[in-house]
Design a protein around this motif. Structure first.
Motif, PDB file in Angstrom:
ATOM      1  N   ASN A 154      38.423  31.103  37.707  1.00  0.00           N
ATOM      2  CA  ASN A 154      39.701  30.903  38.390  1.00  0.00           C
ATOM      3  C   ASN A 154      39.537  30.813  39.898  1.00  0.00           C
ATOM      4  OD1 ASN A 154      41.538  30.870  36.161  1.00  0.00           O
ATOM      5  ND2 ASN A 154      41.153  33.047  35.901  1.00  0.00           N
ATOM      6  N   GLY A 336      45.924  29.739  50.148  1.00  0.00           N
ATOM      7  CA  GLY A 336      46.602  30.170  48.937  1.00  0.00           C
ATOM      8  C   GLY A 336      45.857  29.889  47.655  1.00  0.00           C
ATOM      9  N   SER A 337      45.075  28.808  47.608  1.00  0.00           N
ATOM     10  CA  SER A 337      44.418  28.440  46.349  1.00  0.00           C
ATOM     11  C   SER A 337      43.369  29.478  45.906  1.00  0.00           C
ATOM     12  CB  SER A 337      43.778  27.058  46.478  1.00  0.00           C
ATOM     13  OG  SER A 337      44.773  26.065  46.610  1.00  0.00           O
ATOM     14  N   ALA A 340      45.230  32.536  44.862  1.00  0.00           N
ATOM     15  CA  ALA A 340      45.849  32.298  43.561  1.00  0.00           C
ATOM     16  C   ALA A 340      44.825  32.447  42.443  1.00  0.00           C
ATOM     17  CB  ALA A 340      46.466  30.902  43.529  1.00  0.00           C
ATOM     18  N   ALA A 343      44.420  36.097  41.785  1.00  0.00           N
ATOM     19  CA  ALA A 343      45.610  36.638  41.111  1.00  0.00           C
ATOM     20  C   ALA A 343      45.638  36.216  39.645  1.00  0.00           C
ATOM     21  CB  ALA A 343      46.872  36.168  41.829  1.00  0.00           C
ATOM     22  N   ILE A 344      45.285  34.963  39.376  1.00  0.00           N
ATOM     23  CA  ILE A 344      45.276  34.482  37.992  1.00  0.00           C
ATOM     24  C   ILE A 344      44.195  35.189  37.185  1.00  0.00           C
ATOM     25  CG2 ILE A 344      44.794  32.446  36.569  1.00  0.00           C
ATOM     26  CD1 ILE A 344      46.157  30.803  38.849  1.00  0.00           C
ATOM     27  N   PRO A 349      47.647  33.443  34.201  1.00  0.00           N
ATOM     28  CA  PRO A 349      48.300  32.365  34.948  1.00  0.00           C
ATOM     29  C   PRO A 349      49.821  32.418  34.959  1.00  0.00           C
ATOM     30  CG  PRO A 349      47.538  31.552  32.840  1.00  0.00           C
ATOM     31  CD  PRO A 349      47.057  32.968  32.941  1.00  0.00           C
ATOM     32  N   PRO A 352      51.673  34.138  38.293  1.00  0.00           N
ATOM     33  CA  PRO A 352      51.490  33.321  39.506  1.00  0.00           C
ATOM     34  C   PRO A 352      52.139  31.940  39.413  1.00  0.00           C
ATOM     35  CG  PRO A 352      49.438  34.419  38.922  1.00  0.00           C
ATOM     36  CD  PRO A 352      50.371  34.627  37.772  1.00  0.00           C
ATOM     37  N   ALA A 355      56.000  32.408  39.669  1.00  0.00           N
ATOM     38  CA  ALA A 355      56.335  32.794  41.045  1.00  0.00           C
ATOM     39  C   ALA A 355      56.130  31.622  42.008  1.00  0.00           C
ATOM     40  CB  ALA A 355      55.478  33.993  41.473  1.00  0.00           C
ATOM     41  N   GLY A 356      55.052  30.858  41.815  1.00  0.00           N
ATOM     42  CA  GLY A 356      54.768  29.720  42.682  1.00  0.00           C
ATOM     43  C   GLY A 356      55.832  28.647  42.576  1.00  0.00           C
ATOM     44  N   PRO A 392      49.302  28.339  43.548  1.00  0.00           N
ATOM     45  CA  PRO A 392      49.044  28.950  42.235  1.00  0.00           C
ATOM     46  C   PRO A 392      49.349  28.016  41.071  1.00  0.00           C
ATOM     47  CG  PRO A 392      51.030  29.877  43.226  1.00  0.00           C
ATOM     48  CD  PRO A 392      50.360  29.050  44.272  1.00  0.00           C
ATOM     49  N   GLY A 396      46.640  27.371  38.461  1.00  0.00           N
ATOM     50  CA  GLY A 396      47.004  27.919  37.161  1.00  0.00           C
ATOM     51  C   GLY A 396      47.132  26.864  36.085  1.00  0.00           C
TER      52      GLY A 396
END
Length: 534
Positions: A154, A336-337, A340, A343-344, A349, A352, A355-356, A392, A396
């Motif tokens: 990820n 952010g990528s 993300a 977070a994923i 997935p 995120p 939310a994205g 994300p 994701g």
């Protein structure tokens, strides 16, 4: 579901988490990421960098408006049509070979464009660029999946997505600088050293990646039906704004695409080794991820198409200045990528992505409130939110599509992800463009009359309307007072912004729909990467 879709190959083994012993840097995960990032950067950059050069190309090569349109459309059409087949080529012959072929071919086609002496040659080699670019992108995902263990994939996809986002957004800046300070040919020549770098790194770093269960033959009828269907669909979408959505030619393309896709689906149930086993779509997360990518691209690329016109024609910025004003979004996508991806990896997935898309919805709605006098601060706020929201989703949805596909179809899944993005972006640009054009035409007539300006008729009225759809204020007739000229420009700009606001509002609704669809996604069930062969 068929065994080829539901069951992992016993021969498939997890990818190494560190460079193979005794192999030096060969197969190193992070160097593999660097190599594929260099390659896909060319493709992503070319999607937007050429738009800045198009006016100069038209002037220098004496191209008709319809011809200059195909400098962009030919590239995007070839890219969209060939992506899934290119993924299958990677699965069959190995992603390293496919990637290197794409990198060399893309650079060679770029050089040929730079030496072209007429617009017809430019268009031919732009189509070849698209074909070779299609080889690069699915192969890059297959190589990443082979190099990284599941727990770090990820993050790798996040950085890869950041490179694509940054390259796409940097196109207008780089293109503006090259056209302004060098020449239009340099926009294409810049791909030559980048392609050579990708080739050198690829030969030095990449390990071959392919699944042991990959098909040993090609589904040629399936490739023909899918390619024809994709061509009819994307061509119809591209031409719809010119022909009209109710025009017979547009309807013929779209209905023809639907018929060809049905025939393709029927053939896949009969083919011995189908191009895309239909059992693949029994995975709800994979199907949801594909549709999510279409909706995301529809909202993002469709609405963002108008931003450059807003910055340049309404606010009077140069192409370079417009690119600089988009930097808040670019920076947020770069930052952010990878975040993300982390977070994923931790939460999966779904959270995120939802939310994205909700953040993207808010950003799109906020951009629908922009007017002719909006300041840099409020624009930067919405650009920041858009960059953070899209990141994300890019990462994701890619993980959901590729991760839920069986190992022997990792290339096809990568092609499916990229094709969904291309179709969604083309559809968003065409549909939102048509709705915006209708709104601009209505508002222009109303505001022009309300301002007490002299009526415009015939070809002059049509030219005014077309200019207003791009936010371009026409030159005032000789003898017109400065006050009247300012009033004309104000009416055109206000009409354009009204249409842009509608486009962003619709994009916000589509983004919210994508957020709801994100609830159906989940982490990929296929954790192991493909077998790796030197």
């Amino acid at each position: 579901m068929s065994q080829s879709v539901a069951k992992k190959s016993e021969a498939d083994t997890p990818p190494p988490s560190a460079p193979p012993a005794g192999g030096g840097l060969k197969g190193h995960p992070w160097l593999t990421l660097l190599t594929v990032a260099v390659g896909v950067m060319m493709v992503a950059l070319d999607g937007t960098i050429v738009a800045i050069a198009n006016p100069v190309i038209q002037e220098k090569l004496h191209a008709a408006p319809s011809e200059i349109q195909w400098v962009t459309s030919g590239y995007l059409l070839a890219l969209a049509v060939f992506l899934i087949t290119a993924g299958k080529i990677g699965d069959r012959f190995g992603h390293k070979t496919t990637f290197l072929t794409g990198a060399v071919g893309f650079a060679a086609a770029s050089a040929a464009i730079g030496f072209a002496g007429n617009i017809q040659t430019v268009i031919v080699f732009r189509v070849l660029q698209g074909l070779f670019g299609a080889l690069l992108q699915p192969a890059a995902l297959g190589l990443l999946r082979g190099a990284f263990p599941a727990e770090r994939l990820n993050m790798a996809i996040g950085i890869w997505g950041g490179v694509i986002g940054a390259s796409t957004a940097a196109g207008p800046i780089v293109g503006g600088l090259l056209v302004e300070h060098v020449n239009w040919e340099s926009v294409f020549f810049i791909n030559v050293p980048v392609g050579l770098l990708a080739l050198g790194l690829g030969l030095w770093i990449l390990l071959d990646v392919r699944a042991e269960k990959a098909a040993k033959s090609f589904d040629l009828p399936g490739i023909a039906l899918l390619s024809a269907g994709m061509f009819a669909l994307v061509f119809g979408i591209i031409k719809a704004p010119t022909w009209g959505w109710g025009n017979g030619r547009t309807l013929l393309c779209l209905i023809g695409a639907a018929v060809l896709m049905v025939l393709f689906a029927l053939w896949q149930t009969r083919a011995k080794e189908p191009l895309i086993p239909l059992g693949l779509f029994r995975s709800v997360p994979l199907s949801a991820g594909t549709l999510l990518m279409v909706l995301m691209a529809f909202a993002f690329f469709g609405a963002l198409f108008f931003v450059t016109f807003y910055l340049q024609n309404v606010h009077g910025m140069s192409p370079v200045e417009a690119g600089v004003h988009l930097l808040p979004m670019t920076v947020m996508m770069i930052v952010g990528s990878p975040v993300a991806g982390l977070a994923i990896g931790r939460f999966g997935p779904r959270i995120p992505i939802v939310a994205g898309m909700l953040l993207t919805t808010v950003a799109m709605y906020g951009m629908s409130t922009l007017d002719t006098g909006s300041g840099n601060g409020v624009m930067a706020l919405w650009f920041v939110m858009l960059g953070l929201g899209i990141s994300p989703v890019m990462v994701g949805a890619t993980e959901v599509i590729v991760g839920n596909a069986p190992l022997e179809l990792s290339g096809v899944a990568g092609g499916l992800q990229q094709a969904a993005m291309q179709v969604g972006g083309s559809l968003g640009t065409a549909v939102l463009g048509a709705l915006m054009a209708a709104r601009v035409g209505d508002r222009l007539s109303e505001k022009w009359a309300a301002a007490g300006l002299p009526p415009v008729e015939g070809e002059q009225a049509e030219g005014l309307k077309q200019a207003a759809q791009l936010g371009i204020a026409p030159p005032a007739p000789p003898g017109t007072s400065q006050q009247a000229a300012d009033t004309m420009a104000g009416v055109v700009h206000e009409s354009f912004v009204s249409g842009m606001s509608l486009a962003f509002a619709i994009a916000a609704v589509v983004a919210f729909g994508a957020a709801v669809l994100g609830l159906l996604t989940r982490r990929g069930s296929t954790d192991a990467g493909p077998a790796v062969h030197v």
